[in-house]
Design a protein around this motif. Structure first.
Motif, PDB file in Angstrom:
ATOM      1  N   THR A  43       0.842  -1.209   0.000  1.00 21.25           N
ATOM      2  CA  THR A  43       0.000   0.000   0.000  1.00 21.25           C
ATOM      3  C   THR A  43       0.872   1.252   0.000  1.00 21.25           C
ATOM      4  O   THR A  43       0.617   2.214  -0.731  1.00 21.25           O
ATOM      5  CB  THR A  43      -0.920  -0.006   1.249  1.00 21.25           C
ATOM      6  OG1 THR A  43      -1.642  -1.226   1.272  1.00 21.25           O
ATOM      7  CG2 THR A  43      -1.871   1.175   1.253  1.00 21.25           C
ATOM      8  N   LYS A  54      -7.516   0.877  -5.600  1.00 22.59           N
ATOM      9  CA  LYS A  54      -8.748   0.106  -5.867  1.00 22.59           C
ATOM     10  C   LYS A  54      -8.685  -0.660  -7.186  1.00 22.59           C
ATOM     11  O   LYS A  54      -9.596  -1.411  -7.508  1.00 22.59           O
ATOM     12  CB  LYS A  54      -9.956   1.048  -5.845  1.00 22.59           C
ATOM     13  CG  LYS A  54     -10.176   1.634  -4.456  1.00 22.59           C
ATOM     14  CD  LYS A  54     -11.454   2.414  -4.371  1.00 22.59           C
ATOM     15  CE  LYS A  54     -11.599   2.996  -2.967  1.00 22.59           C
ATOM     16  NZ  LYS A  54     -12.726   3.898  -2.813  1.00 22.59           N
ATOM     17  N   GLN A  98      -5.871   3.172   3.693  1.00 23.45           N
ATOM     18  CA  GLN A  98      -5.992   2.615   2.336  1.00 23.45           C
ATOM     19  C   GLN A  98      -5.745   1.110   2.246  1.00 23.45           C
ATOM     20  O   GLN A  98      -6.103   0.472   1.258  1.00 23.45           O
ATOM     21  CB  GLN A  98      -5.005   3.322   1.396  1.00 23.45           C
ATOM     22  CG  GLN A  98      -5.152   4.827   1.366  1.00 23.45           C
ATOM     23  CD  GLN A  98      -6.456   5.290   0.721  1.00 23.45           C
ATOM     24  OE1 GLN A  98      -7.036   4.590  -0.097  1.00 23.45           O
ATOM     25  NE2 GLN A  98      -6.929   6.461   1.116  1.00 23.45           N
ATOM     26  N   SER A 100      -6.853  -1.685   3.395  1.00 27.61           N
ATOM     27  CA  SER A 100      -7.893  -2.700   3.191  1.00 27.61           C
ATOM     28  C   SER A 100      -8.335  -2.788   1.729  1.00 27.61           C
ATOM     29  O   SER A 100      -8.832  -3.826   1.294  1.00 27.61           O
ATOM     30  CB  SER A 100      -9.102  -2.440   4.092  1.00 27.61           C
ATOM     31  OG  SER A 100      -8.750  -2.718   5.420  1.00 27.61           O
ATOM     32  N   TYR A 101      -8.157  -1.711   0.973  1.00 25.77           N
ATOM     33  CA  TYR A 101      -8.502  -1.761  -0.456  1.00 25.77           C
ATOM     34  C   TYR A 101      -7.492  -2.633  -1.203  1.00 25.77           C
ATOM     35  O   TYR A 101      -7.858  -3.428  -2.067  1.00 25.77           O
ATOM     36  CB  TYR A 101      -8.552  -0.349  -1.051  1.00 25.77           C
ATOM     37  CG  TYR A 101      -9.620   0.509  -0.426  1.00 25.77           C
ATOM     38  CD1 TYR A 101     -10.967   0.175  -0.577  1.00 25.77           C
ATOM     39  CD2 TYR A 101      -9.310   1.624   0.333  1.00 25.77           C
ATOM     40  CE1 TYR A 101     -11.968   0.938   0.009  1.00 25.77           C
ATOM     41  CE2 TYR A 101     -10.300   2.401   0.927  1.00 25.77           C
ATOM     42  CZ  TYR A 101     -11.624   2.048   0.766  1.00 25.77           C
ATOM     43  OH  TYR A 101     -12.618   2.803   1.356  1.00 25.77           O
ATOM     44  N   GLU A 104      -8.018  -6.367  -0.624  1.00 26.81           N
ATOM     45  CA  GLU A 104      -9.236  -6.976  -1.177  1.00 26.81           C
ATOM     46  C   GLU A 104      -8.965  -7.754  -2.461  1.00 26.81           C
ATOM     47  O   GLU A 104      -9.745  -8.616  -2.838  1.00 26.81           O
ATOM     48  CB  GLU A 104     -10.226  -5.855  -1.557  1.00 26.81           C
ATOM     49  CG  GLU A 104     -11.197  -5.471  -0.494  1.00 26.81           C
ATOM     50  CD  GLU A 104     -12.238  -4.511  -1.061  1.00 26.81           C
ATOM     51  OE1 GLU A 104     -13.427  -4.820  -0.937  1.00 26.81           O
ATOM     52  OE2 GLU A 104     -11.870  -3.466  -1.633  1.00 26.81           O
ATOM     53  N   HIS A 105      -7.866  -7.417  -3.160  1.00 26.05           N
ATOM     54  CA  HIS A 105      -7.648  -7.975  -4.495  1.00 26.05           C
ATOM     55  C   HIS A 105      -7.212  -9.442  -4.470  1.00 26.05           C
ATOM     56  O   HIS A 105      -6.241  -9.802  -3.802  1.00 26.05           O
ATOM     57  CB  HIS A 105      -6.603  -7.144  -5.246  1.00 26.05           C
ATOM     58  CG  HIS A 105      -6.976  -5.695  -5.367  1.00 26.05           C
ATOM     59  ND1 HIS A 105      -8.229  -5.285  -5.778  1.00 26.05           N
ATOM     60  CD2 HIS A 105      -6.275  -4.565  -5.123  1.00 26.05           C
ATOM     61  CE1 HIS A 105      -8.269  -3.960  -5.785  1.00 26.05           C
ATOM     62  NE2 HIS A 105      -7.106  -3.503  -5.388  1.00 26.05           N
ATOM     63  N   ARG A 180     -12.718  -0.250   8.302  1.00 26.30           N
ATOM     64  CA  ARG A 180     -11.759  -1.298   7.945  1.00 26.30           C
ATOM     65  C   ARG A 180     -12.321  -2.684   8.313  1.00 26.30           C
ATOM     66  O   ARG A 180     -12.202  -3.630   7.539  1.00 26.30           O
ATOM     67  CB  ARG A 180     -10.430  -1.027   8.668  1.00 26.30           C
ATOM     68  CG  ARG A 180      -9.256  -1.709   8.063  1.00 26.30           C
ATOM     69  CD  ARG A 180      -8.023  -0.824   8.111  1.00 26.30           C
ATOM     70  NE  ARG A 180      -7.621  -0.445   9.464  1.00 26.30           N
ATOM     71  CZ  ARG A 180      -6.708  -1.099  10.171  1.00 26.30           C
ATOM     72  NH1 ARG A 180      -6.141  -2.175   9.683  1.00 26.30           N
ATOM     73  NH2 ARG A 180      -6.362  -0.670  11.364  1.00 26.30           N
ATOM     74  N   ILE A 183     -14.805  -3.649   5.506  1.00 20.00           N
ATOM     75  CA  ILE A 183     -14.178  -4.088   4.244  1.00 20.00           C
ATOM     76  C   ILE A 183     -13.522  -5.455   4.450  1.00 20.00           C
ATOM     77  O   ILE A 183     -13.669  -6.367   3.642  1.00 20.00           O
ATOM     78  CB  ILE A 183     -13.125  -3.072   3.749  1.00 20.00           C
ATOM     79  CG1 ILE A 183     -13.754  -1.688   3.554  1.00 20.00           C
ATOM     80  CG2 ILE A 183     -12.502  -3.549   2.432  1.00 20.00           C
ATOM     81  CD1 ILE A 183     -12.742  -0.592   3.220  1.00 20.00           C
ATOM     82  N   ARG A 187     -15.204  -8.714   2.337  1.00 22.12           N
ATOM     83  CA  ARG A 187     -14.581  -8.944   1.023  1.00 22.12           C
ATOM     84  C   ARG A 187     -14.809 -10.400   0.592  1.00 22.12           C
ATOM     85  O   ARG A 187     -14.986 -11.295   1.441  1.00 22.12           O
ATOM     86  CB  ARG A 187     -13.091  -8.590   1.063  1.00 22.12           C
ATOM     87  CG  ARG A 187     -12.265  -9.557   1.857  1.00 22.12           C
ATOM     88  CD  ARG A 187     -10.776  -9.254   1.778  1.00 22.12           C
ATOM     89  NE  ARG A 187     -10.091 -10.069   2.745  1.00 22.12           N
ATOM     90  CZ  ARG A 187      -9.243  -9.631   3.661  1.00 22.12           C
ATOM     91  NH1 ARG A 187      -8.945  -8.361   3.751  1.00 22.12           N
ATOM     92  NH2 ARG A 187      -8.685 -10.471   4.502  1.00 22.12           N
TER      93      ARG A 187
END
Ligand code: CDP
Ligand code: CDP
Length: 224
Positions: A43, A54, A98, A100-101, A104-105, A180, A183, A187
């Protein structure tokens, strides 16, 4: 010699995972591995390079050209990003907001999990994160799920900030933690979840020592 185990510790932000994981690892002379640091390092790099956190393809491409190494030192775990020590930088408020975004992937998680599994293969590890008991080490001998109320967790982070002389807003921390948690829990890929065979400990009213003792007792049971 006692057989060395893998201890998986999962739970939401500020439940006390890293604090007790370090005590447990020290007591047993195990290696402590903080997997959140890996997502944080990626990140940090994304933010530095202006990559949209994202966008899965962009973040995955970034990871392909990134080396993240965890090193053990007398001061605890150090995190190296492309050879540079970022142990401190990855704890910033911006990274925390940021991360947690990035986590997610699907493709990012696949690679991170693979690296974490390599680190755990030798056993003698205490690993903390969100999906350690469910995905990274599903055959861990000891699985712990730490919980605490959002209010208590926000108070803990607030206290930490104040003690370190940083500006801190309790309500903002509470909101960030809630976001957080949401998310991480909702997810699609390996969400924050208690493994069926994990021992759940609500740490809201427990001291750090009490939590560490409970985990060490669970380890003793397995060693018998
Ligand atoms: O220390 P704190 O609990 O605030 O966070 P962390 O353990 O450093 O993890 C930061 C973030 O990385 C989490 O909020 C998750 O989004 C992600 N993470 C994850 O998805 N899976 C893990 N095994 C560890 C962290
Ligand atoms: O790793 P995680 O985000 O789950 O939490 P942590 O960074 O280990 O703990 C957050 C804060 O809560 C630290 O300042 C700990 O000293 C404190 N803590 C506590 O007051 N009581 C506990 N039972 C566990 C942690």
């Amino acid at each position: 010699m006692k057989q060395e185990l893998a201890i998986a510790i999962d739970g939401p932000a500020a439940a006390g995972k890293s604090t007790v994981a370090k005590i447990v690892a020290n007591t047993l002379s195990y290696v402590y591995i903080d997997t959140g640091a890996m997502y944080r390092a990626l990140t940090y790099k994304a933010l530095q390079q202006g990559v949209n956190v994202k966008e899965e393809e962009a973040v995955t491409a970034l990871l392909e050209n990134t080396t993240i190494e965890l090193q053990q030192s007398e001061h605890g775990q150090l995190v190296f990003l492309d050879g540079q020590d970022v142990s401190h930088a990855i704890r910033s408020h911006e990274v925390t907001k940021q991360v947690s975004y990035v986590a997610e992937h699907r493709k990012v998680r696949k690679e991170m999990v693979k690296q974490q599994q390599d680190l755990a293969a030798k056993r003698g590890v205490v690993m903390d994160g969100r999906d350690i008991g469910t995905h990274v080490i599903p055959d861990a001998e000891v699985k712990i799920f730490l919980m605490a109320s959002v209010e208590e967790r926000a108070e803990r982070r607030h206290k930490e900030n104040v003690e370190q002389g940083f500006a801190s807003d309790l309500e903002q921390i509470k909101e960030d933690i809630r976001k957080r948690d949401k998310i991480d829990s909702e997810r699609e890929v390996s969400p924050l979840l208690k493994a069926d065979d994990a021992i759940e400990i609500d740490t809201t009213a427990l001291s750090i020592e009490q939590v560490a003792d409970k985990i060490l007792q669970a380890v003793e049971q397995k060693e018998k």
